[in-house]
Design an enzyme around this catalytic site. Sequence first.
Site, short mmCIF file in Angstrom:
data_model
loop_
_atom_site.label_atom_id
_atom_site.label_comp_id
_atom_site.label_asym_id
_atom_site.label_seq_id
_atom_site.Cartn_x
_atom_site.Cartn_y
_atom_site.Cartn_z
N LEU A 1 1.43 -1.85 12.72
CA LEU A 1 0.71 -2.80 13.61
C LEU A 1 0.80 -2.28 15.03
O LEU A 1 0.23 -3.13 16.04
CB LEU A 1 1.26 -4.29 13.48
CG LEU A 1 0.84 -4.88 12.15
CD1 LEU A 1 1.42 -6.23 11.99
CD2 LEU A 1 -0.64 -4.86 11.69
N HIS B 1 -8.01 -0.68 6.66
CA HIS B 1 -8.42 -1.74 7.47
C HIS B 1 -9.07 -2.93 6.44
O HIS B 1 -9.93 -2.48 5.71
CB HIS B 1 -9.27 -1.57 8.67
CG HIS B 1 -9.49 -2.70 9.46
ND1 HIS B 1 -8.69 -3.47 10.27
CD2 HIS B 1 -10.38 -3.69 9.72
CE1 HIS B 1 -8.90 -4.48 10.96
NE2 HIS B 1 -10.23 -4.80 10.48
N ASN C 1 0.91 -1.34 0.09
CA ASN C 1 -0.08 0.00 0.08
C ASN C 1 0.89 1.43 0.18
O ASN C 1 0.54 2.27 -0.67
CB ASN C 1 -0.92 0.23 1.23
CG ASN C 1 -2.12 -0.98 1.12
OD1 ASN C 1 -3.14 -0.47 0.41
ND2 ASN C 1 -2.07 -2.01 1.67
C1 GRF Z 1 -3.20 -4.74 4.38
O1 GRF Z 1 -3.93 -5.64 4.36
C2 GRF Z 1 -3.79 -3.50 5.27
O2 GRF Z 1 -5.43 -3.35 5.07
C3 GRF Z 1 -3.44 -3.66 6.63
O3 GRF Z 1 -2.22 -4.26 6.48
C4 GRF Z 1 -1.95 -4.64 5.23
C5 GRF Z 1 -0.66 -4.06 4.62
O4 GRF Z 1 -0.34 -4.43 3.73
N1 GRF Z 1 -3.48 -2.46 7.30
P1 GRF Z 1 1.07 -3.85 2.91
O5 GRF Z 1 1.99 -3.75 3.82
O6 GRF Z 1 0.64 -2.58 2.43
O7 GRF Z 1 1.28 -4.63 1.62
#
Ligand code: GRF
Length: 190
Positions: free
Chosen positions: A84, A103, A13
């Site tokens: 996290l 989320h 992301n």
């Molecule tokens: C995603 O599933 C997001 O919804 C959650 O953590 C994950 C992050 O994935 N908050 P990435 O590290 O961006 O691949």
Amino acid sequence: TKIAILASGSGSNAEKIMQYFRNSQLAEVACVISNRKKAGVLERAERAGIESRVFPKEAFETAEPILDYLKEQAIDLVILAGFLLKVPAEIISEFPDKILNIHPALLPKYGGKGMYGHFVHDAVLKNKDKETGITIHLVNENYDEGNVLFQASCEINPEMSAEEIAAKVQVLEHQHFPKVIESYISEKIS
Ligand code: GRF
């Protein structure tokens, strides 16, 4: 508008957001902050030429080192993209309505402490839900309870694996998160 991204994991992301704002006049990703020195997000920041810093989890408990860095970078908006740890109250009060989180479920369902990654998709499967999705929301003192800014859903079925659901959900995340951030900046920040 200067954006800081906080991430603990692979950072797919975060990468989409860095790419989206690379040539933007509206905003720039100034830095990436992680609590894990092995987090994949750090390589992605490196590849994107964006400064990153790793802080030990204690720094997120006292908040001060993080706040100092956010101020040093003159950050206007904080994006949690797979972060996290709990965001300390001091940071939330320093950035009122200026911290967004994504989320991987349709809050208020499947939210709260410990509900991340496959735990979310396992729960959705167990309940035989016919749909799941993403929620982008403002961050306040309680996990996953801030005002919802955006939701998108996708169809699922009990035959799917948690990994298949995660993949479908990530498509939604990558598709929507950068645009929701841009709209939020246009309407509320700049
Ligand atoms: C995603 O599933 C997001 O919804 C959650 O953590 C994950 C992050 O994935 N908050 P990435 O590290 O961006 O691949």
